[in-house]
Structure formats: structure tokens, C-alpha cells
Design a protein around this motif. Structure first.
Motif, PDB file in Angstrom:
ATOM      1  N   ARG A  17       0.816  -1.212   0.000  1.00 55.79           N
ATOM      2  CA  ARG A  17       0.000   0.000   0.000  1.00 55.79           C
ATOM      3  C   ARG A  17       0.853   1.267   0.000  1.00 55.79           C
ATOM      4  NH1 ARG A  17      -2.904  -3.778   3.138  1.00 55.79           N
ATOM      5  NH2 ARG A  17      -5.039  -4.120   2.402  1.00 55.79           N
ATOM      6  N   PRO A  18       1.882   1.359   0.871  1.00 58.36           N
ATOM      7  CA  PRO A  18       2.717   2.566   0.820  1.00 58.36           C
ATOM      8  C   PRO A  18       3.431   2.732  -0.524  1.00 58.36           C
ATOM      9  CG  PRO A  18       3.004   1.434   2.911  1.00 58.36           C
ATOM     10  CD  PRO A  18       2.223   0.506   2.036  1.00 58.36           C
ATOM     11  N   GLU A  19       3.922   1.627  -1.105  1.00 59.58           N
ATOM     12  CA  GLU A  19       4.573   1.717  -2.412  1.00 59.58           C
ATOM     13  C   GLU A  19       3.600   2.221  -3.471  1.00 59.58           C
ATOM     14  OE1 GLU A  19       7.813  -1.970  -2.135  1.00 59.58           O
ATOM     15  OE2 GLU A  19       5.774  -2.334  -2.887  1.00 59.58           O
ATOM     16  N   TRP A  29      -2.934  11.023  -9.442  1.00 63.26           N
ATOM     17  CA  TRP A  29      -3.673   9.804  -9.161  1.00 63.26           C
ATOM     18  C   TRP A  29      -3.671   9.561  -7.660  1.00 63.26           C
ATOM     19  CZ3 TRP A  29      -5.276   6.065 -13.073  1.00 63.26           C
ATOM     20  CH2 TRP A  29      -4.952   6.434 -14.378  1.00 63.26           C
ATOM     21  N   ARG A  30      -4.567   8.702  -7.185  1.00 61.95           N
ATOM     22  CA  ARG A  30      -4.542   8.252  -5.795  1.00 61.95           C
ATOM     23  C   ARG A  30      -4.768   6.752  -5.746  1.00 61.95           C
ATOM     24  NH1 ARG A  30      -2.928  12.673  -5.357  1.00 61.95           N
ATOM     25  NH2 ARG A  30      -3.302  14.213  -3.699  1.00 61.95           N
ATOM     26  N   TYR A  31      -4.071   6.123  -4.782  1.00 60.91           N
ATOM     27  CA  TYR A  31      -4.309   4.711  -4.502  1.00 60.91           C
ATOM     28  C   TYR A  31      -5.501   4.632  -3.550  1.00 60.91           C
ATOM     29  CZ  TYR A  31      -3.887   0.181  -2.286  1.00 60.91           C
ATOM     30  OH  TYR A  31      -4.161  -1.066  -1.777  1.00 60.91           O
ATOM     31  N   VAL A  32      -6.567   3.963  -3.975  1.00 58.49           N
ATOM     32  CA  VAL A  32      -7.785   3.843  -3.179  1.00 58.49           C
ATOM     33  C   VAL A  32      -8.304   2.410  -3.292  1.00 58.49           C
ATOM     34  CG1 VAL A  32     -10.113   4.726  -2.751  1.00 58.49           C
ATOM     35  CG2 VAL A  32      -8.384   6.255  -3.685  1.00 58.49           C
ATOM     36  N   ILE A  83      -5.162 -10.346 -10.657  1.00 59.05           N
ATOM     37  CA  ILE A  83      -4.897 -10.581  -9.233  1.00 59.05           C
ATOM     38  C   ILE A  83      -5.693  -9.648  -8.331  1.00 59.05           C
ATOM     39  CG2 ILE A  83      -2.584 -11.481  -9.696  1.00 59.05           C
ATOM     40  CD1 ILE A  83      -1.456  -8.803  -8.681  1.00 59.05           C
ATOM     41  N   GLY A  84      -6.453  -8.726  -8.919  1.00 53.13           N
ATOM     42  CA  GLY A  84      -7.269  -7.821  -8.112  1.00 53.13           C
ATOM     43  C   GLY A  84      -6.458  -6.891  -7.240  1.00 53.13           C
ATOM     44  N   TRP A  85      -5.334  -6.405  -7.749  1.00 53.19           N
ATOM     45  CA  TRP A  85      -4.451  -5.509  -6.979  1.00 53.19           C
ATOM     46  C   TRP A  85      -3.626  -4.685  -7.951  1.00 53.19           C
ATOM     47  CZ3 TRP A  85      -5.196  -4.936  -1.930  1.00 53.19           C
ATOM     48  CH2 TRP A  85      -4.267  -4.217  -1.167  1.00 53.19           C
ATOM     49  N   VAL A  86      -2.902  -3.700  -7.446  1.00 53.93           N
ATOM     50  CA  VAL A  86      -2.052  -2.880  -8.305  1.00 53.93           C
ATOM     51  C   VAL A  86      -0.636  -3.438  -8.353  1.00 53.93           C
ATOM     52  CG1 VAL A  86      -3.355  -0.740  -8.138  1.00 53.93           C
ATOM     53  CG2 VAL A  86      -1.673  -1.278  -6.369  1.00 53.93           C
ATOM     54  N   THR A  87      -0.028  -3.268  -9.524  1.00 55.29           N
ATOM     55  CA  THR A  87       1.309  -3.780  -9.781  1.00 55.29           C
ATOM     56  C   THR A  87       2.137  -2.700 -10.469  1.00 55.29           C
ATOM     57  OG1 THR A  87       0.694  -4.597 -11.983  1.00 55.29           O
ATOM     58  CG2 THR A  87       0.361  -6.109 -10.105  1.00 55.29           C
ATOM     59  N   ALA A  88       3.397  -3.039 -10.754  1.00 54.78           N
ATOM     60  CA  ALA A  88       4.266  -2.100 -11.454  1.00 54.78           C
ATOM     61  C   ALA A  88       3.712  -1.746 -12.834  1.00 54.78           C
ATOM     62  CB  ALA A  88       5.667  -2.690 -11.585  1.00 54.78           C
ATOM     63  N   ARG A  89       3.024  -2.679 -13.469  1.00 49.83           N
ATOM     64  CA  ARG A  89       2.413  -2.382 -14.765  1.00 49.83           C
ATOM     65  C   ARG A  89       1.393  -1.253 -14.635  1.00 49.83           C
ATOM     66  NH1 ARG A  89       4.477  -3.535 -19.113  1.00 49.83           N
ATOM     67  NH2 ARG A  89       4.301  -5.814 -19.043  1.00 49.83           N
ATOM     68  N   ASP A  90       0.617  -1.262 -13.551  1.00 48.85           N
ATOM     69  CA  ASP A  90      -0.375  -0.198 -13.344  1.00 48.85           C
ATOM     70  C   ASP A  90       0.294   1.141 -13.091  1.00 48.85           C
ATOM     71  OD1 ASP A  90      -2.748  -1.965 -13.424  1.00 48.85           O
ATOM     72  OD2 ASP A  90      -1.861  -2.808 -11.618  1.00 48.85           O
ATOM     73  N   ALA A 232     -21.867   4.908   8.587  1.00 48.90           N
ATOM     74  CA  ALA A 232     -21.027   4.834   7.395  1.00 48.90           C
ATOM     75  C   ALA A 232     -19.582   4.935   7.854  1.00 48.90           C
ATOM     76  CB  ALA A 232     -21.365   5.954   6.415  1.00 48.90           C
ATOM     77  N   CYS A 233     -18.686   4.342   7.086  1.00 49.19           N
ATOM     78  CA  CYS A 233     -17.264   4.380   7.427  1.00 49.19           C
ATOM     79  C   CYS A 233     -16.492   5.141   6.355  1.00 49.19           C
ATOM     80  CB  CYS A 233     -16.696   2.965   7.525  1.00 49.19           C
ATOM     81  SG  CYS A 233     -17.394   1.962   8.842  1.00 49.19           S
ATOM     82  N   ILE A 234     -15.617   6.028   6.794  1.00 50.55           N
ATOM     83  CA  ILE A 234     -14.635   6.643   5.919  1.00 50.55           C
ATOM     84  C   ILE A 234     -13.355   5.842   6.084  1.00 50.55           C
ATOM     85  CG2 ILE A 234     -13.280   8.709   5.415  1.00 50.55           C
ATOM     86  CD1 ILE A 234     -16.226   9.047   4.793  1.00 50.55           C
ATOM     87  N   THR A 235     -12.812   5.315   4.989  1.00 51.09           N
ATOM     88  CA  THR A 235     -11.647   4.454   5.084  1.00 51.09           C
ATOM     89  C   THR A 235     -10.518   4.959   4.187  1.00 51.09           C
ATOM     90  OG1 THR A 235     -12.002   2.878   3.256  1.00 51.09           O
ATOM     91  CG2 THR A 235     -13.341   2.570   5.239  1.00 51.09           C
ATOM     92  N   THR A 236      -9.280   4.621   4.549  1.00 56.57           N
ATOM     93  CA  THR A 236      -8.118   4.908   3.719  1.00 56.57           C
ATOM     94  C   THR A 236      -7.203   3.687   3.726  1.00 56.57           C
ATOM     95  OG1 THR A 236      -6.516   5.730   5.366  1.00 56.57           O
ATOM     96  CG2 THR A 236      -8.221   7.281   4.613  1.00 56.57           C
ATOM     97  N   TRP A 237      -6.147   3.747   2.899  1.00 55.81           N
ATOM     98  CA  TRP A 237      -5.194   2.637   2.883  1.00 55.81           C
ATOM     99  C   TRP A 237      -4.271   2.665   4.080  1.00 55.81           C
ATOM    100  CZ3 TRP A 237      -0.043   3.687   3.129  1.00 55.81           C
ATOM    101  CH2 TRP A 237       0.406   4.959   2.730  1.00 55.81           C
ATOM    102  N   GLN A 238      -4.169   3.773   4.770  1.00 59.78           N
ATOM    103  CA  GLN A 238      -3.206   3.900   5.851  1.00 59.78           C
ATOM    104  C   GLN A 238      -3.651   3.122   7.097  1.00 59.78           C
ATOM    105  OE1 GLN A 238      -2.916   8.226   6.143  1.00 59.78           O
ATOM    106  NE2 GLN A 238      -1.032   8.185   4.956  1.00 59.78           N
ATOM    107  N   GLY A 239      -2.689   2.797   7.948  1.00 65.20           N
ATOM    108  CA  GLY A 239      -2.981   2.091   9.185  1.00 65.20           C
ATOM    109  C   GLY A 239      -3.310   0.629   8.999  1.00 65.20           C
ATOM    110  N   ARG A 240      -2.948   0.074   7.850  1.00 66.20           N
ATOM    111  CA  ARG A 240      -3.172  -1.338   7.561  1.00 66.20           C
ATOM    112  C   ARG A 240      -1.840  -2.015   7.280  1.00 66.20           C
ATOM    113  NH1 ARG A 240      -8.789  -1.569   6.073  1.00 66.20           N
ATOM    114  NH2 ARG A 240      -9.612   0.549   5.799  1.00 66.20           N
TER     115      ARG A 240
END
Length: 242
Positions: A17-19, A29-32, A83-90, A232-240
Motif C-alpha cells: 500500500r505505501p509503495e 492519481w490516488r491509490y484507493v 490478481i485484483g491488486w495494483v502492480t508495477a504495470r499499473d 457509514a465508514c470513511i476508510t483509507t489505505w493507511q494504518g493497515r
């Protein structure tokens, strides 16, 4: 970055996630929630369609790029579908798409400015629906059928999430409960936002009459409720985990 050559192994290696966030935040862009998102404000449908066509024609875009063409903008999402995730290609595609957009004298943008304010619009985001369940295996087939949804790639277990196979509706996931909780709604929304827009979104929600219910696991997520207790929940990638 636009000219970098991604090898076949690197192209399918999951980024942490941090990468992922660090790789694209500087180019609008944003990673979400497991994908990269951006939008291009075009002001017209024909121009949005032209930009979409150029982006779709990039090498390796198939299997990674999703496009939503609107009357005044283009919304783009990147994820390695296999794979349902982000990679270097993305990451490579995000940079190349931003370069293509620049050729139209437009920019890729997340909807969050440098101060963390989404302005008059809103940031890019991903919506999910969470359903409390005492027996997820018993209710999952109902929701799969009634929505016309499908299993996530490689996830077909009795409590696994469900997705819209054409990518239009929000994903559905099931939250295991040990006992009924009549004091709260059984279905809630998860709104995944850019990490640098979460606090502004929370403040706006509270100003609109909401209440902060739970923040012990922030910045992964915050739970908010409306005046009648619907959550409702506000979520981010951080803290995981990375």
C-alpha cells in the motif's frame, strides 16, 4: 517514468500500500482500495471520448484500465484484474496515461488539492456496502442472485465478498456478528477516499449533522453516524498491513 520497461515478473508483483500510494500521488492519481484512480476534466463528452480512446490504445492497457466517460469528464481506474491488486504495470500505465492527457493540455487529478480540500466537487473514491451477518454463508447466495453479482477472482468462499461483474455497482462484503445488534443498522456504506482527503470528508460529515462514533483504528477507518444512528465508514489505505 513514462518510458520505463516493466518486466513480466515485475508486472504481476503486488505492490504494498505505501509503495502504491507513493508511486502515483505526485501525478494526480490516488491509490484507493486496491486500485489507482484519477479523473480528467474535459468540459465536453467528445473530448472525454477522445482522451479515453488514446488511453485505451496504450500497450498493455487491456486487463488493467477501466474507463467511465461522462459529459464533462473522464474517470480512470487501474488495477491488474488477474490478481485484483495494483502492480508495477499499473504504475507504468498511470504515468503514460498522464502523459497522454497532457498532450491534450489537460491534467489527471484526484479531486484533492494541496491543502487536502476537495473544493466544490469531490475526490475520487470507491464505495462498498457492508452487511452484518450472523451466518454469512446463508445470506451470501441471496445477495449474489438478487444483484446479479459474482465472486471476486479467486474468492468464492461462503463468506467472501461479491462484486459487480461489469464494474458498475459497489462491492458487497459481510461482517461477521456474534449476536444481533438491534441498536444499529445491519447494512452500512464504506467510502474509501484518498488518504489526504479523509479528515476534510469527516469534518464535512460532522458539520452536516453526523457524529463520530469510533476512531480507535484510524487512519484505517472512522465510523460515523447520522442523527438516527445509521452508520457509514470513511476508510483509507493507511494504518493497515503493507
Amino acid at each position: 517514468m513514462g518510458g520505463m520497461d516493466v518486466g513480466s515478473h515485475d508486472a504481476i508483483t503486488r505492490l504494498s500500500r505505501p509503495e502504491a500510494s507513493a508511486a502515483v500521488t505526485g501525478i494526480g492519481w490516488r491509490y484507493v482500495l486496491g486500485e489507482f484512480r484519477t479523473e480528467v476534466l474535459t468540459g465536453s463528452l467528445p473530448l472525454a471520448a477522445d482522451v479515453a480512446g488514446r488511453a485505451a490504445a496504450l500497450p498493455h492497457a487491456e486487463g488493467h484500465l477501466r474507463l467511465d466517460v461522462r459529459s464533462d469528464r473522464l474517470v480512470l481506474s487501474l488495477q491488474t484484474a488477474a490478481i485484483g491488486w495494483v502492480t508495477a504495470r499499473d504504475v507504468e500505465l498511470a504515468h503514460r496515461i498522464s502523459e497522454v492527457v497532457g498532450e491534450f493540455r489537460l491534467t489527471t487529478q484526484s479531486g484533492v488539492d494541496d491543502s487536502g480540500d476537495s473544493g466544490s466537487g469531490r475526490s475520487v473514491q470507491v464505495l462498498e456496502i457492508g452487511i452484518d451477518a450472523l451466518d454469512a454463508a446463508a445470506i451470501r447466495p441471496f445477495w449474489r442472485a438478487v444483484l446479479g453479482y459474482a465472486d471476486e477472482p479467486g474468492k468464492s468462499g461462503p463468506a467472501d465478498p461479491l462484486i459487480d461483474p461489469v464494474g458498475q455497482g459497489p462491492a458487497i462484503w459481510f461482517q461477521q456478528m456474534d449476536a444481533p445488534r438491534p441498536q444499529r443498522n445491519r447494512i452500512h456504506f464504506d467510502i474509501s477516499v484518498p488518504h489526504d482527503e479523509a479528515h476534510q470528508r469527516i469534518a464535512a460529515t460532522i458539520e452536516a449533522g453526523g457524529k463520530l462514533v469510533y476512531d480507535a483504528e484510524a487512519p484505517a477507518f472512522w465510523v460515523l453516524a447520522d442523527p438516527e444512528g445509521n452508520e457509514a465508514c470513511i476508510t483509507t489505505w493507511q494504518g493497515r498491513d503493507g
